[in-house]
Design a protein around this motif. Structure first.
Motif, PDB file in Angstrom:
ATOM      1  N   GLY A 399       0.802  -1.315   0.026  1.00 35.75           N
ATOM      2  CA  GLY A 399       0.020   0.196  -0.234  1.00 35.75           C
ATOM      3  C   GLY A 399       0.855   1.189  -0.060  1.00 35.75           C
ATOM      4  N   GLY A 400       0.233   2.375  -0.438  1.00 30.71           N
ATOM      5  CA  GLY A 400       1.123   3.514  -0.366  1.00 30.71           C
ATOM      6  C   GLY A 400       2.005   3.725  -1.439  1.00 30.71           C
ATOM      7  N   THR A 401       2.108   2.811  -2.445  1.00 33.42           N
ATOM      8  CA  THR A 401       2.969   2.790  -3.624  1.00 33.42           C
ATOM      9  C   THR A 401       2.456   3.445  -4.977  1.00 33.42           C
ATOM     10  N   GLU A 402       1.257   3.983  -4.838  1.00 30.34           N
ATOM     11  CA  GLU A 402       0.559   4.514  -6.169  1.00 30.34           C
ATOM     12  C   GLU A 402       1.432   5.364  -6.918  1.00 30.34           C
ATOM     13  N   HIS A 403       2.383   6.257  -6.357  1.00 33.76           N
ATOM     14  CA  HIS A 403       3.414   6.887  -7.198  1.00 33.76           C
ATOM     15  C   HIS A 403       4.584   6.015  -7.824  1.00 33.76           C
ATOM     16  N   THR A 404       4.880   4.707  -7.507  1.00 33.53           N
ATOM     17  CA  THR A 404       5.848   3.937  -8.000  1.00 33.53           C
ATOM     18  C   THR A 404       5.142   2.647  -8.837  1.00 33.53           C
ATOM     19  N   HIS A 405       4.220   2.228  -8.263  1.00 30.47           N
ATOM     20  CA  HIS A 405       3.463   0.863  -8.839  1.00 30.47           C
ATOM     21  C   HIS A 405       2.251   0.740  -9.297  1.00 30.47           C
ATOM     22  N   GLY A 406       1.513   2.095  -9.110  1.00 28.83           N
ATOM     23  CA  GLY A 406       0.237   2.399  -9.740  1.00 28.83           C
ATOM     24  C   GLY A 406      -0.951   2.118  -9.220  1.00 28.83           C
ATOM     25  N   LEU A 407      -1.925   2.095 -10.042  1.00 28.92           N
ATOM     26  CA  LEU A 407      -3.492   2.265  -9.576  1.00 28.92           C
ATOM     27  C   LEU A 407      -3.822   1.134  -8.606  1.00 28.92           C
ATOM     28  N   SER A 408      -3.267  -0.040  -8.588  1.00 26.38           N
ATOM     29  CA  SER A 408      -3.825  -0.965  -7.882  1.00 26.38           C
ATOM     30  C   SER A 408      -3.260  -1.109  -6.337  1.00 26.38           C
ATOM     31  N   SER A 409      -2.353  -0.084  -6.065  1.00 33.51           N
ATOM     32  CA  SER A 409      -1.606  -0.070  -4.792  1.00 33.51           C
ATOM     33  C   SER A 409      -2.491  -0.477  -3.471  1.00 33.51           C
ATOM     34  N   SER A 410      -3.518   0.454  -3.611  1.00 32.95           N
ATOM     35  CA  SER A 410      -4.183   0.270  -2.340  1.00 32.95           C
ATOM     36  C   SER A 410      -5.633  -0.706  -2.517  1.00 32.95           C
ATOM     37  N   LEU A 411      -5.315  -1.480  -3.690  1.00 34.82           N
ATOM     38  CA  LEU A 411      -6.845  -2.182  -3.892  1.00 34.82           C
ATOM     39  C   LEU A 411      -6.456  -3.670  -3.790  1.00 34.82           C
ATOM     40  N   LEU A 412      -7.341  -4.552  -3.934  1.00 32.87           N
ATOM     41  CA  LEU A 412      -7.090  -6.125  -3.729  1.00 32.87           C
ATOM     42  C   LEU A 412      -6.718  -6.661  -5.043  1.00 32.87           C
ATOM     43  N   SER A 413      -6.885  -6.028  -6.086  1.00 32.49           N
ATOM     44  CA  SER A 413      -6.678  -6.737  -7.372  1.00 32.49           C
ATOM     45  C   SER A 413      -5.331  -7.362  -7.427  1.00 32.49           C
ATOM     46  N   ASN A 414      -4.152  -6.750  -6.845  1.00 33.75           N
ATOM     47  CA  ASN A 414      -2.862  -7.488  -7.128  1.00 33.75           C
ATOM     48  C   ASN A 414      -2.264  -7.776  -6.051  1.00 33.75           C
ATOM     49  N   ILE A 415      -3.066  -8.061  -4.822  1.00 33.52           N
ATOM     50  CA  ILE A 415      -2.233  -8.637  -3.666  1.00 33.52           C
ATOM     51  C   ILE A 415      -1.916  -9.908  -3.550  1.00 33.52           C
ATOM     52  N   ALA A 416      -2.339 -10.982  -4.263  1.00 33.47           N
ATOM     53  CA  ALA A 416      -1.770 -12.225  -4.530  1.00 33.47           C
ATOM     54  C   ALA A 416      -0.506 -12.238  -5.024  1.00 33.47           C
ATOM     55  N   VAL A 417      -0.352 -11.594  -6.165  1.00 31.15           N
ATOM     56  CA  VAL A 417       0.889 -11.519  -6.830  1.00 31.15           C
ATOM     57  C   VAL A 417       1.980 -10.591  -6.142  1.00 31.15           C
ATOM     58  N   ARG A 418       1.391  -9.522  -5.558  1.00 33.97           N
ATOM     59  CA  ARG A 418       2.419  -8.463  -4.808  1.00 33.97           C
ATOM     60  C   ARG A 418       2.930  -9.331  -3.715  1.00 33.97           C
TER      61      ARG A 418
END
Ligand SMILES: Cc1cc2nc3c(=O)[nH]c(=O)nc-3n(C[C@H](O)[C@H](O)[C@H](O)COP(=O)(O)OP(=O)(O)OC[C@H]3O[C@@H](n4cnc5c(N)ncnc54)[C@H](O)[C@@H]3O)c2cc1C
Length: 447
Positions: A399-418
């Motif tokens: 979380g908190g990485t919108e500026h480096t990793h993009g729009l899914s940073s605070s969402l559930l979309s990518n949590i498994a891969v992240r």
């Protein structure tokens, strides 16, 4: 869970929402594959028990992502922690499929998370707020091998310290109220909605207002309208009406795991284009179904000629005057030069959230963390804060990485891969460290 005082954990997780749960799953699945090489992990959560946005578990509200974007499937489709596995164990798999819907209710997703949490409970301590991360008091010269995580127990056990070679900060979004307007028993932020609403006698709520134009604002407006059939319900909207969330297939690609690379390795212009063209996939927008539901209710009122649902478009709150149970809202509409006043029994600010910001938790450690020209933390592709070489400890952000990793940073979309990427990074850095130690020992023996 009982953490051991002198142990140095491979990783300490701060917060136990879906992101760090997903990390716990990734670590556990790694362990199952390599049982001889256990990764020691401890998670701390300030809530007394697991809960995912409990105050917004309104009836019939649905997820804004596919059920397949669960804690594990995108990383490991065979995981026993998948949503499908949960459905199977609950005896509802066939009915779920017959329902032909990618988007379960939030209540059902919450039940899924609780089900997964039951298998991870030995890794997490509740009622435990992390208040600081700091260098060990006894740190000698040279780079410290670990940091200390200070944990305050709400159960009256005071403060204790846990040692960590890596920390994973995942403390979630921070509710945002307008400047100078505190929340209280009549003025609520959406993040406290159900808790505060349930404290009220519904018969006493004759006039209520909801501020905001996003998903939570629309959902709360619909909820209040349905639950309070005697009440005037006002939606105070800064735009000219709700805008729809774009979840069409091409736009949805911005949440794909591969989009993280495109964003991370892109130029400043690439990243700016992501936001310019695709902000409406998630930010200040509302699901089509909720918009239509509200409009239908409004139109039915027109037909009956009996209005109690009011949309105050292009309108902002200038001031809130509070006295006892009286609340007067001063409004400023772009359609009217004169301010208006509205008396309400409850006022809900669904005014969104600020992104996660680790600076306060990092305290003195922040001076080891490098920042970009705009003053934001620099973050490696593996979600580790970029630090100076005198702090080799891994500080990972979920979380908190919108500026480096993009729009899914605070969402559930990518949590498994992240989470898989974070787990891999922790594991491979441990292997590197052990190898270096082995080489150093061999060299000193040879000398
Ligand atoms: C109402 C609502 C609905 C949403 N629906 C969706 C959706 O459908 N799809 C989607 O992709 N995203 C959705 N989101 C976005 C949301 O950010 C994610 O769903 C998800 O909560 C992110 O998980 P997380 O673990 O990063 O953060 P969180 O779920 O916020 O978890 C963070 C945890 O850290 C704990 N914590 C905070 N500070 C400390 C501390 N100092 N010490 C210990 N513990 C601490 C908190 O108590 C919390 O449990 C929604 C958000 C809201 C508000």
């Amino acid at each position: 869970m009982g953490t051991r005082e002198h142990e140095i954990y491979d990783v300490v997780g701060i917060g136990f929402g879906p992101s760090n749960m997903s990390l716990a799953v990734a670590l556990e699945e790694h362990q199952a594959n390599v049982p001889a090489r256990p990764i020691t992990a401890a998670f701390f959560e300030r809530q007394p028990a697991f809960g995912w946005h409990r105050n917004m578990l309104l009836p019939s509200t649905t997820m804004q992502i596919s059920f397949l974007k669960d804690l594990a499937t995108f990383r490991n489709p065979m995981s026993r922690f998948s949503f499908v596995s949960y459905l199977h164990e609950s005896g509802r798999l066939a009915q779920f499929v017959n329902n032909q819907d990618f988007f379960p209710t939030r209540q059902e997703f919450h039940q899924y998370l609780e089900w997964a949490e039951a298998s991870l409970a030995d890794k997490v301590t509740y009622s435990s707020e992390v208040t600081a991360i700091r260098l060990p008091a006894e740190a000698g010269p040279g780079a410290p091998e670990y940091v200390q995580v200070e944990v305050r127990s709400a159960a009256g056990a005071g403060t204790r310290v846990v040692n960590a070679r890596n920390v994973a900060i995942s403390t979630g979004l921070v509710p945002r109220m307008p400047d100078g307007i505190p929340s209280d028993e009549r003025v609520w932020h959406s993040s406290e909605f159900l808790e505060k609403y349930n404290r009220m006698d519904p018969d006493q709520l004759k006039s209520v207002a909801v501020v905001g134009a996003g998903q939570s604002a629309a959902e709360i407006t619909r909820f209040l309208y349905d639950m309070l059939p005697h009440a005037q319900v006002s939606a105070i909207i800064p735009s000219y009406g709700y805008s729809v969330a774009d979840d069409t297939p091409f736009a949805n690609q911005v949440f794909d795991p591969s989009a993280v690379d495109d964003y991370y390795f892109g130029t400043e212009r690439t990243r700016e284009a992501f936001w310019r063209y695709h902000k409406n996939t998630n930010y200040s927008v509302v699901d089509d179904e909720v918009i239509r539901d509200l409009h239908r209710r409004s139109y039915e009122e027109e037909v009956r000629n009996n209005k109690r649902l009011h949309f105050l478009n292009l309108t902002r709150v200038d001031e809130v005057k509070r006295a006892g149970s009286d609340t007067r809202v001063v409004l400023h509409s772009l359609l009217d030069s004169e301010p208006q006043e509205l008396d309400v029994d409850a006022l809900v600010f669904a005014t969104g959230y600020d992104t996660m910001e680790p600076t306060k938790l990092l305290g003195d450690l922040d001076r080891y963390c490098l920042r970009d020209e705009a003053g934001r933390h620099r973050v490696e592709r593996d979600y580790r804060l970029v630090t100076t070489s005198d702090l080799p400890v891994g500080i990972y952000l979920q979380g908190g990485t919108e500026h480096t990793h993009g729009l899914s940073s605070s969402l559930l979309s990518n949590i498994a891969v992240r989470s898989g990427e974070v787990a891999d990074s922790i594991i491979s850095r441990r292997t590197d460290r052990e190898l270096e130690q082995e080489i150093a020992e061999t060299v000193s023996e040879t000398v």
